[in-house]
Scaffold this motif. Structure first.
Motif, PDB file in Angstrom:
ATOM      1  N   ALA A  56       0.834  -1.207   0.000  1.00  0.00           N
ATOM      2  CA  ALA A  56       0.000   0.000   0.000  1.00  0.00           C
ATOM      3  C   ALA A  56       0.866   1.253   0.000  1.00  0.00           C
ATOM      4  CB  ALA A  56      -0.920  -0.017   1.221  1.00  0.00           C
ATOM      5  N   ARG A  57       1.915   1.240   0.807  1.00  0.00           N
ATOM      6  CA  ARG A  57       2.802   2.395   0.868  1.00  0.00           C
ATOM      7  C   ARG A  57       3.498   2.619  -0.476  1.00  0.00           C
ATOM      8  NH1 ARG A  57       6.139   0.523   4.353  1.00  0.00           N
ATOM      9  NH2 ARG A  57       4.844   1.056   6.160  1.00  0.00           N
ATOM     10  N   ALA A  58       3.969   1.530  -1.075  1.00  0.00           N
ATOM     11  CA  ALA A  58       4.688   1.648  -2.351  1.00  0.00           C
ATOM     12  C   ALA A  58       3.765   2.102  -3.479  1.00  0.00           C
ATOM     13  CB  ALA A  58       5.323   0.311  -2.710  1.00  0.00           C
ATOM     14  N   ASP A  64      12.001   3.300  -2.956  1.00  0.00           N
ATOM     15  CA  ASP A  64      13.060   2.499  -3.583  1.00  0.00           C
ATOM     16  C   ASP A  64      13.098   2.737  -5.091  1.00  0.00           C
ATOM     17  OD1 ASP A  64      13.805   1.415  -1.158  1.00  0.00           O
ATOM     18  OD2 ASP A  64      12.586  -0.392  -1.410  1.00  0.00           O
ATOM     19  N   ALA A  65      11.910   2.770  -5.726  1.00  0.00           N
ATOM     20  CA  ALA A  65      11.862   3.024  -7.166  1.00  0.00           C
ATOM     21  C   ALA A  65      12.391   4.418  -7.481  1.00  0.00           C
ATOM     22  CB  ALA A  65      10.430   2.872  -7.674  1.00  0.00           C
ATOM     23  N   TYR A  66      12.046   5.400  -6.645  1.00  0.00           N
ATOM     24  CA  TYR A  66      12.558   6.763  -6.837  1.00  0.00           C
ATOM     25  C   TYR A  66      14.080   6.759  -6.825  1.00  0.00           C
ATOM     26  CZ  TYR A  66      13.570  11.673  -5.832  1.00  0.00           C
ATOM     27  OH  TYR A  66      14.071  12.955  -5.878  1.00  0.00           O
ATOM     28  N   ARG A  67      14.679   6.136  -5.813  1.00  0.00           N
ATOM     29  CA  ARG A  67      16.142   6.131  -5.703  1.00  0.00           C
ATOM     30  C   ARG A  67      16.792   5.315  -6.815  1.00  0.00           C
ATOM     31  NH1 ARG A  67      14.354   6.150  -0.338  1.00  0.00           N
ATOM     32  NH2 ARG A  67      14.197   3.875  -0.284  1.00  0.00           N
ATOM     33  N   ASP A  68      16.208   4.160  -7.145  1.00  0.00           N
ATOM     34  CA  ASP A  68      16.794   3.313  -8.192  1.00  0.00           C
ATOM     35  C   ASP A  68      16.772   4.013  -9.545  1.00  0.00           C
ATOM     36  OD1 ASP A  68      17.236   1.374  -6.313  1.00  0.00           O
ATOM     37  OD2 ASP A  68      15.511   0.130  -6.901  1.00  0.00           O
ATOM     38  N   LEU A  69      15.663   4.680  -9.847  1.00  0.00           N
ATOM     39  CA  LEU A  69      15.575   5.362 -11.131  1.00  0.00           C
ATOM     40  C   LEU A  69      16.543   6.542 -11.185  1.00  0.00           C
ATOM     41  CD1 LEU A  69      14.250   5.430 -13.886  1.00  0.00           C
ATOM     42  CD2 LEU A  69      12.411   6.824 -12.924  1.00  0.00           C
ATOM     43  N   PHE A  87       1.782   1.437 -12.252  1.00  0.00           N
ATOM     44  CA  PHE A  87       0.917   0.882 -11.209  1.00  0.00           C
ATOM     45  C   PHE A  87       1.143  -0.612 -11.017  1.00  0.00           C
ATOM     46  CE2 PHE A  87      -3.072  -0.963  -9.729  1.00  0.00           C
ATOM     47  CZ  PHE A  87      -3.332  -0.173  -8.623  1.00  0.00           C
ATOM     48  N   PRO A  88       1.260  -1.081  -9.773  1.00  0.00           N
ATOM     49  CA  PRO A  88       1.340  -0.282  -8.561  1.00  0.00           C
ATOM     50  C   PRO A  88       2.748  -0.078  -8.025  1.00  0.00           C
ATOM     51  CG  PRO A  88       0.839  -2.539  -7.966  1.00  0.00           C
ATOM     52  CD  PRO A  88       0.995  -2.515  -9.479  1.00  0.00           C
ATOM     53  N   LEU A  89       3.728  -0.835  -8.527  1.00  0.00           N
ATOM     54  CA  LEU A  89       5.022  -0.880  -7.846  1.00  0.00           C
ATOM     55  C   LEU A  89       5.939   0.286  -8.177  1.00  0.00           C
ATOM     56  CD1 LEU A  89       5.752  -4.723  -8.144  1.00  0.00           C
ATOM     57  CD2 LEU A  89       4.840  -3.469  -6.185  1.00  0.00           C
ATOM     58  N   VAL A  90       5.955   0.745  -9.412  1.00  0.00           N
ATOM     59  CA  VAL A  90       6.836   1.875  -9.758  1.00  0.00           C
ATOM     60  C   VAL A  90       6.358   3.130  -9.035  1.00  0.00           C
ATOM     61  CG1 VAL A  90       7.603   3.385 -11.623  1.00  0.00           C
ATOM     62  CG2 VAL A  90       7.540   0.907 -11.974  1.00  0.00           C
ATOM     63  N   SER A  91       5.066   3.381  -9.097  1.00  0.00           N
ATOM     64  CA  SER A  91       4.387   4.501  -8.430  1.00  0.00           C
ATOM     65  C   SER A  91       4.731   5.836  -9.082  1.00  0.00           C
ATOM     66  CB  SER A  91       4.706   4.551  -6.933  1.00  0.00           C
ATOM     67  OG  SER A  91       5.890   5.276  -6.664  1.00  0.00           O
ATOM     68  N   PRO A  92       3.901   6.855  -8.862  1.00  0.00           N
ATOM     69  CA  PRO A  92       4.182   8.182  -9.417  1.00  0.00           C
ATOM     70  C   PRO A  92       5.453   8.831  -8.873  1.00  0.00           C
ATOM     71  CG  PRO A  92       1.852   7.966  -8.898  1.00  0.00           C
ATOM     72  CD  PRO A  92       2.534   6.784  -8.285  1.00  0.00           C
ATOM     73  N   ALA A  93       6.052   8.261  -7.834  1.00  0.00           N
ATOM     74  CA  ALA A  93       7.334   8.785  -7.349  1.00  0.00           C
ATOM     75  C   ALA A  93       8.365   8.839  -8.462  1.00  0.00           C
ATOM     76  CB  ALA A  93       7.846   7.906  -6.204  1.00  0.00           C
ATOM     77  N   ALA A  94       8.249   7.921  -9.423  1.00  0.00           N
ATOM     78  CA  ALA A  94       9.237   7.850 -10.501  1.00  0.00           C
ATOM     79  C   ALA A  94       9.203   9.086 -11.394  1.00  0.00           C
ATOM     80  CB  ALA A  94       9.003   6.594 -11.332  1.00  0.00           C
ATOM     81  N   TYR A  96       8.899  12.105 -10.370  1.00  0.00           N
ATOM     82  CA  TYR A  96       9.718  13.097  -9.674  1.00  0.00           C
ATOM     83  C   TYR A  96      11.205  12.760  -9.793  1.00  0.00           C
ATOM     84  CZ  TYR A  96       5.337  14.866  -7.765  1.00  0.00           C
ATOM     85  OH  TYR A  96       4.084  15.400  -7.627  1.00  0.00           O
ATOM     86  N   ALA A  97      11.529  11.477  -9.827  1.00  0.00           N
ATOM     87  CA  ALA A  97      12.921  11.072 -10.037  1.00  0.00           C
ATOM     88  C   ALA A  97      13.415  11.525 -11.405  1.00  0.00           C
ATOM     89  CB  ALA A  97      13.042   9.551  -9.903  1.00  0.00           C
ATOM     90  N   ALA A  98      12.576  11.343 -12.422  1.00  0.00           N
ATOM     91  CA  ALA A  98      12.962  11.758 -13.771  1.00  0.00           C
ATOM     92  C   ALA A  98      13.151  13.266 -13.851  1.00  0.00           C
ATOM     93  CB  ALA A  98      11.902  11.300 -14.776  1.00  0.00           C
ATOM     94  N   ARG A  99      12.247  14.010 -13.245  1.00  0.00           N
ATOM     95  CA  ARG A  99      12.360  15.470 -13.257  1.00  0.00           C
ATOM     96  C   ARG A  99      13.598  15.939 -12.502  1.00  0.00           C
ATOM     97  NH1 ARG A  99       7.878  18.270 -14.963  1.00  0.00           N
ATOM     98  NH2 ARG A  99       8.415  20.107 -13.711  1.00  0.00           N
ATOM     99  N   ALA A 100      13.910  15.264 -11.408  1.00  0.00           N
ATOM    100  CA  ALA A 100      15.088  15.644 -10.626  1.00  0.00           C
ATOM    101  C   ALA A 100      16.377  15.483 -11.425  1.00  0.00           C
ATOM    102  CB  ALA A 100      15.154  14.811  -9.350  1.00  0.00           C
ATOM    103  N   GLU A 101      16.371  14.585 -12.399  1.00  0.00           N
ATOM    104  CA  GLU A 101      17.551  14.375 -13.253  1.00  0.00           C
ATOM    105  C   GLU A 101      17.480  15.195 -14.530  1.00  0.00           C
ATOM    106  OE1 GLU A 101      20.229  12.878 -12.320  1.00  0.00           O
ATOM    107  OE2 GLU A 101      19.318  12.251 -10.402  1.00  0.00           O
ATOM    108  N   GLY A 102      16.515  16.108 -14.623  1.00  0.00           N
ATOM    109  CA  GLY A 102      16.453  17.055 -15.733  1.00  0.00           C
ATOM    110  C   GLY A 102      15.858  16.534 -17.017  1.00  0.00           C
TER     111      GLY A 102
END
Length: 392
Positions: A56-58, A64-69, A87-94, A96-102
Motif C-alpha cells: 500500500a505504501r509503495a 526504492d523506485a525513486y532512488r533506483d531510477l 501501477f502499482p510498484l513503480v508509483s508516481p514517485a518515478a 519526480y525522479a525523472a524530473r530531478a535528473e532534468g
C-alpha cells in the motif's frame, strides 16, 4: 530530431497484455533507429512476496523506485523518460525522479487508471464513470472495483487522491500520449490540461503482409471477458446457426462458455505469430468490445493483414475502422446486429475483398512502424521543448 537518449519505464502486469507489447515494440523501434535506450522495469509478480502494508505504501510512493531510477539516470544524459505503466510498484514517485535528473517526462495513457480504480471505466456489465471527477473515488471502494477487493480499491483510490492533491498529474508530467481522440476526450473532460495530451496511436512493429483470407471463418482474438463483449459474441453465434464458423483465440473467465457454444472453436491462448496467421486466413475479425477501448492493437494488426473488421461502436474502434470501407460498425451489446453483420460478411465475398484492400491501405497510411517512429519523435520534440521552457 537528434538521436535523443530515452529511458523507458514499465511496471509489468501479472498477465501479459497489450501494454507490455507496446513497451517492447517502442524500445526496439528506438534502438533500430539509432537511439540509446535505457530500461527500468518492475514486475507485479513481486506483489505475492510483498506485505500488504508495504505494498500500500509503495503504491502511493515507492521510495526504492525513486532512488533506483535516479541512480540509473544520473550522468546518463537522458533526454526523455517515457512511462508506460507505473501501477502499482513503480508509483508516481518515478516521475519526480525523472524530473530531478532534468529529463522530460512522457506518460502513455494505455488505460483509464487516472480516472478509475479498475482502469477501464466498466462495472457490472456497463460503462461506469461514477468515480470520475470525485476528490475521493469512494464508489470504486464500495464496489471493490480493483480486483474485487475494497481494501485494494481503497489503496488505489488513495494513490489517485494523494497525487491529485499534490498536483502530480498536472505538474510532474510534461506530456501525455492518448492512443485515440476518443481517449483524449475522456481525459480532457475529466481534468487533464488540453495542451498536455497529444494523440499518438500504437503501431504494428513488423508488417505481416496481406493474407489470403480463404479460411471461411470469423476470428475473435483477445481476453474472454464481459467487457470485451464475449457474451454478446456468443449470443450472436447462437442466432447464426450452422454454416458460420468462429475461432476464438484467447483465454479468460468465459472460455468454458466459448468452448461449449455451437459453431465456435476455442483455440486457447495463442502466440502472436499464431494470431497473425489466423488473421491472414480468416474471413473477418469480430471485435465486439463493450468498454471504452482506448485503442485496440488487435484492430490494426487485422488491418495490416488486409482483414476487414466488424467492431462495436464504442471507444476508439470507430476511429480505426471506417464503417462500410474497412469493415462494419455495429451497436455495442446487440447480438442481433452483430449476427446480421457477420452473415453479411460471409455472404458478400466481393464487397469484403474490397474492404480488405481498404483495410490494408489504412494500415500502410497510419499504423506502420515508420509512421509510428515519426509520431514518437514528434511527441518527444514537444515534451523536451516544454520541459526546457519550464525548467529555465
Amino acid at each position: 530530431m537528434d538521436r535523443v537518449t530515452v529511458a523507458l519505464v514499465h511496471n509489468y502486469y501479472q498477465h501479459p497484455g497489450g501494454e507490455d507489447v507496446v513497451f517492447h515494440a517502442e524500445a526496439d523501434l528506438l534502438e533500430r533507429c539509432g537511439h540509446r535506450v535505457l530500461r527500468y522495469t518492475l514486475d507485479n509478480a513481486a506483489i505475492a512476496r510483498t506485505p500488504r502494508v508495504a505494498l500500500a505504501r509503495a503504491t502511493v510512493w515507492n521510495g526504492d523506485a525513486y532512488r533506483d531510477l535516479r541512480r540509473l539516470l544520473a550522468g546518463s544524459g537522458v533526454d526523455v523518460v517515457h512511462f508506460h505503466n507505473t501501477f502499482p510498484l513503480v508509483s508516481p514517485a518515478a516521475y519526480y525522479a525523472a524530473r530531478a535528473e532534468g529529463a522530460a517526462v512522457v506518460q502513455t495513457l494505455h488505460n483509464f487508471r487516472l480516472l478509475c480504480a479498475n482502469a477501464n471505466l466498466f462495472r457490472d456489465g456497463h460503462p461506469c464513470e461514477q468515480c470520475v471527477g470525485r476528490t475521493v473515488a469512494w464508489p470504486g471502494v464500495v464496489h471493490g472495483c480493483y480486483r474485487g477487493s475494497r481494501a485494494a480499491s481503497a489503496v488505489t483510490g488513495a494513490m489517485l487522491a494523494a497525487h491529485r492533491a499534490a498536483g502530480t498529474w498536472s505538474r510532474a508530467v510534461d506530456l501525455y500520449i492518448a492512443l485515440s481522440e476518443f481517449a483524449r476526450g475522456k481525459f480532457l473532460t475529466h481534468g487533464l490540461p488540453a495542451d498536455r495530451v497529444l494523440v499518438k496511436p500504437n503501431f504494428v512493429a513488423a508488417d505481416p503482409g496481406a493474407g489470403r483470407h480463404d479460411g471461411r471463418f470469423a476470428l475473435y482474438a483477445g481476453r474472454l471477458t464481459t467487457e470485451k463483449g464475449v457474451e454478446t459474441l456468443l449470443a450472436a453465434w447462437a442466432r447464426l446457426g450452422p454454416g458460420y464458423a468462429l475461432r476464438v483465440a484467447g483465454d479468460g473467465p468465459l472460455a468454458a462458455r466459448a468452448a461449449a457454444t455451437a459453431g465456435v472453436e476455442w483455440l486457447g491462448q495463442q502466440s502472436k505469430a499464431e494470431v497473425i496467421a489466423a488473421m491472414q486466413a480468416a474471413t473477418v475479425l469480430v471485435f465486439p468490445s463493450e468498454w471504452y477501448e482506448p485503442f485496440g492493437l488487435t484492430l490494426v494488426e487485422a488491418l495490416a493483414t488486409g482483414l476487414p473488421v466488424i467492431a462495436s461502436a464504442r471507444g476508439a474502434a470507430p476511429e480505426i475502422i471506417e464503417d462500410g470501407v474497412s469493415g462494419r460498425i455495429v451497436p455495442p451489446g446487440d447480438p442481433d446486429a452483430l449476427a446480421a453483420a457477420v452473415a453479411w460478411a460471409f455472404e458478400n465475398p466481393g464487397a469484403l475483398a474490397t474492404m480488405g484492400a481498404h483495410a490494408r491501405g489504412a494500415y500502410a497510411a497510419r499504423y506502420g512502424a515508420a509512421r509510428g517512429y515519426e509520431d514518437l519523435m514528434a511527441v518527444y520534440r514537444v515534451a523536451t521543448a516544454r520541459a526546457a521552457a519550464q525548467r529555465s
